[in-house]
Scaffold this motif. Structure first.
Motif, PDB file in Angstrom:
ATOM      1  N   HIS A  54       0.755  85.591 109.376  1.00 10.59           N
ATOM      2  CA  HIS A  54       1.158  85.585 110.775  1.00 10.59           C
ATOM      3  C   HIS A  54       0.893  86.984 111.308  1.00 10.59           C
ATOM      4  CE1 HIS A  54       3.674  85.583 114.391  1.00 10.59           C
ATOM      5  NE2 HIS A  54       3.747  84.254 114.301  1.00 10.59           N
ATOM      6  N   ASP A 102       9.040  82.460 118.671  1.00 11.57           N
ATOM      7  CA  ASP A 102       7.838  82.043 117.947  1.00 11.57           C
ATOM      8  C   ASP A 102       8.012  82.232 116.443  1.00 11.57           C
ATOM      9  OD1 ASP A 102       4.875  81.485 117.603  1.00 11.57           O
ATOM     10  OD2 ASP A 102       4.923  83.585 116.961  1.00 11.57           O
ATOM     11  N   THR A 105      10.230  79.568 114.910  1.00 11.36           N
ATOM     12  CA  THR A 105       9.462  78.332 114.728  1.00 11.36           C
ATOM     13  C   THR A 105       8.563  78.437 113.506  1.00 11.36           C
ATOM     14  OG1 THR A 105       9.490  77.909 117.112  1.00 11.36           O
ATOM     15  CG2 THR A 105       7.808  76.774 115.813  1.00 11.36           C
ATOM     16  N   TYR A 106       7.917  79.593 113.367  1.00  8.37           N
ATOM     17  CA  TYR A 106       7.055  79.860 112.204  1.00  8.37           C
ATOM     18  C   TYR A 106       7.853  79.747 110.902  1.00  8.37           C
ATOM     19  CZ  TYR A 106       5.137  83.227 108.772  1.00  8.37           C
ATOM     20  OH  TYR A 106       4.715  83.869 107.636  1.00  8.37           O
ATOM     21  N   ARG A 108      10.675  78.090 110.396  1.00 11.52           N
ATOM     22  CA  ARG A 108      11.079  76.705 110.165  1.00 11.52           C
ATOM     23  C   ARG A 108       9.927  75.900 109.577  1.00 11.52           C
ATOM     24  NH1 ARG A 108      12.613  74.787 115.358  1.00 11.52           N
ATOM     25  NH2 ARG A 108      10.433  74.200 115.650  1.00 11.52           N
ATOM     26  N   ASN A 109       8.726  76.104 110.110  1.00  8.79           N
ATOM     27  CA  ASN A 109       7.565  75.368 109.605  1.00  8.79           C
ATOM     28  C   ASN A 109       7.209  75.777 108.179  1.00  8.79           C
ATOM     29  OD1 ASN A 109       7.374  74.058 112.070  1.00  8.79           O
ATOM     30  ND2 ASN A 109       5.820  75.459 112.897  1.00  8.79           N
ATOM     31  N   ALA A 110       7.519  77.033 107.834  1.00  8.54           N
ATOM     32  CA  ALA A 110       7.225  77.521 106.482  1.00  8.54           C
ATOM     33  C   ALA A 110       8.359  77.226 105.509  1.00  8.54           C
ATOM     34  CB  ALA A 110       6.959  79.020 106.527  1.00  8.54           C
ATOM     35  N   GLY A 111       9.468  76.660 106.002  1.00  8.27           N
ATOM     36  CA  GLY A 111      10.625  76.412 105.142  1.00  8.27           C
ATOM     37  C   GLY A 111      11.305  77.683 104.678  1.00  8.27           C
TER      38      GLY A 111
END
Length: 281
Positions: A54, A102, A105-106, A108-111
């Motif tokens: 990222h 942002d 969100t990143y 959460r998507n990566a766990g």
């Protein structure tokens, strides 16, 4: 630059005064200090990051090491003697509220688990990553430190939450104001950290603890943005402002804070009292 394995500036030396060394030797016997672990030893212990790339996340070993511990005695022991064995998988440096949203969100998507990071002055293990199968993202607010607004009618100042104590007071003093909150960690701790830990401090008895100065906030949560407005006290239901004070980052990441400020005093005085003996004191 801050020391990587203890409190203070890396360019400042703190030798033990001769009188203190003599006292310690008399009480403890001959001293044989254990040498500090080399930084390279700990850098070698930092494993591969489990986070996807990222643009605002630094996954270098140096940055992850510097954000792995706070300032408690166990933290210092871990760092000074090479015992640290957990590190964040990356450190993010947002500059705006939108960046924080942002990054959540990143994460959460990566766990990933998220650790909000202010000045790194925690003494109770807030910022130490746990051993976990999930990656850990440390969210440093050190680039969010601007005075956004100063309402001179209501005496409310709005800051980005990553502003450290000296910079906060410097920006207010330029406008003729002060917050007057001086915890022991003032040099490095941040406004957002003061709110999240319900900060006090020996030099804050005149202007008050942070709960008396905190008026409102904006925070980013995994469910969206929460704004706490600086409204008068109400008897209707729970006070969300009080819920945020001392919440230790559980409710979200504080990105902005409104605080009650006062005019800079015309004069300040600091006094000390010394007694010749314990009995007379």
């Amino acid at each position: 630059m801050k020391r990587w394995n203890g409190w203070g500036n890396a360019n400042t030396d703190y030798p033990v005064p001769p009188a203190a060394l003599e006292y310690l030797t008399k009480r403890l016997g001959p001293l044989d200090p254990t040498p500090d672990a080399a930084k390279q030893t700990l850098l070698a212990a930092v494993g591969e990051s489990r986070l996807p790339a990222h643009r605002r996340v630094d996954a270098s070993a140096e940055t992850r090491l510097r954000h792995a511990r706070g300032q408690s005695t166990p933290d210092w022991v871990d760092m000074r003697y090479g015992r640290a064995d957990t590190f964040p998988d990356g450190v993010a440096f947002p500059e705006t509220d939108e960046d924080v949203r942002d990054l959540l969100t990143y994460a959460r998507n990566a766990g990933a688990h998220v650790i909000p990071y202010g000045g790194g002055t925690s003494v109770v293990g807030h910022i130490t990553p746990l051993q976990t199968d999930a990656p850990v993202l440390t969210l440093s607010l050190e680039r969010m430190r601007r005075l956004l607004d100063l309402d001179e009618t209501s005496h409310l100042a709005t800051f980005q939450a990553g502003v450290a104590g000296p910079e906060l007071e410097e920006q207010l003093k330029a406008r003729g104001y002060t917050l007057g909150h001086f915890p022991q960690s003032f040099e490095y701790s941040t406004l957002g950290g003061w709110i999240a830990t319900r900060s006090s401090g020996q030099q804050s008895y005149h202007y008050g603890r942070i709960e008396g100065l905190f008026a409102g906030a904006q925070l980013e949560t995994p469910r969206g943005r929460l704004e706490i407005k600086p409204v008068p006290a109400s008897a209707a239901g729970p006070d969300v402002r009080e819920m945020l004070l001392g919440s230790e980052g559980r409710l979200g990441v504080i990105t902005q804070a409104k605080v009650r400020v006062r005019r800079v005093p015309e004069a300040e005085g600091f006094f000390g009292v010394f007694f010749p003996s314990w009995e007379q004191g």
